[in-house]
Design an enzyme around this catalytic site. Sequence first.
Site, PDB file in Angstrom:
ATOM      1  CE  LYS A 161     -11.223   9.262   9.937  1.00 23.94           C
ATOM      2  NZ  LYS A 161     -10.568   8.236   9.084  1.00 23.94           N
ATOM      3  CE  LYS A 195     -10.554   8.132  14.099  1.00 27.14           C
ATOM      4  NZ  LYS A 195      -9.839   7.270  13.145  1.00 27.14           N
TER       5      LYS A 195
END
Length: 326
Positions: free
Chosen positions: A197, A250
Amino acid sequence: MEMTNEFKRHRRLRQTPSIRSMVRETHLHPEDFIFPLFVVEGAKTNNDVASMPGVYQVAFDNLKEELDEIVGLGLTSVIVFGVPKEKDPYGKEAYNEQGIVQKSIRFIKDYAPQLTVIADTCLCQYTDHGHCGVVREGVIENDASLELLAKTAVTQAGAGADIIAPSNMMDGFVSHIREELDESGYPHVPIMSYAVKYASAFYGPFRDAAHSTPQFGDRKTYQMDPANRMEAKREVESDLAEGADFLIVKPALSYLDIMRETREVSNVPIVAYNVSGEYSMIKAAAEQGWVDEKAIVSEKLLSMKRAGADMIVTYHAKDMAKWLKE
């Protein structure tokens, strides 16, 4: 005309729609998509998210109608985010057994048990400072945060969540949550780790939807530097060693190279998170008539599956499910 040099005639397999369909390598299906569901406590009507056309915070009292639409479109999975009425320094509503996410999970599993319910496990929506952990003297404390995140995961599993998805990026969060889930009687509940992330500018509209904007500083001390590739490999290795059952990358679109490398080093399911900024850019361009929305969304989501994703968290899920039926 006589050809003197031999060459490959690749166009033979592109001649007709039926041949192109026959040899197509990558496909999209409604069950590939995980729809993000924002549930707001205390509201009587749904709240539009201004920066994300077509996305809204669902009032808890309107969940039934929302679920009817989701199931009717053939979608099979949702990831639940909560927007609480109250916030505090420690995000107590995140691990409140009667909190908005926990109540929503129980309702969904009772009303639409066929849906796979994924619980986003973080503190940022619930803390008054907007960070994903405990803050002391301006520093996000890693180990103290793990205790609260594990408590949150256990209450979500207790409410009936099928999958726990911790998104906080604290070191050791997978192993700590796994241990607490196992000891609390939930060894069967898998962890969908936000393993990779990045500290991305593409998250802006999400913070409008989840009311999770940091009140000071940024998240660069715990989310990853967009310039780094090898760091992603280290994060993936750690989360797999700690017991992650799924790995999320992500954002998705600007990190397809990372997704492909994650696929190559891992045999667990890979999840692409098609984030809010990626969604809002296409919606804005489509509203101006600058792009063919259906075509560009399809191409974008195909690129994520082609790069190695097994599933895609996407705000386009409803639209894509409709288009696939056409």
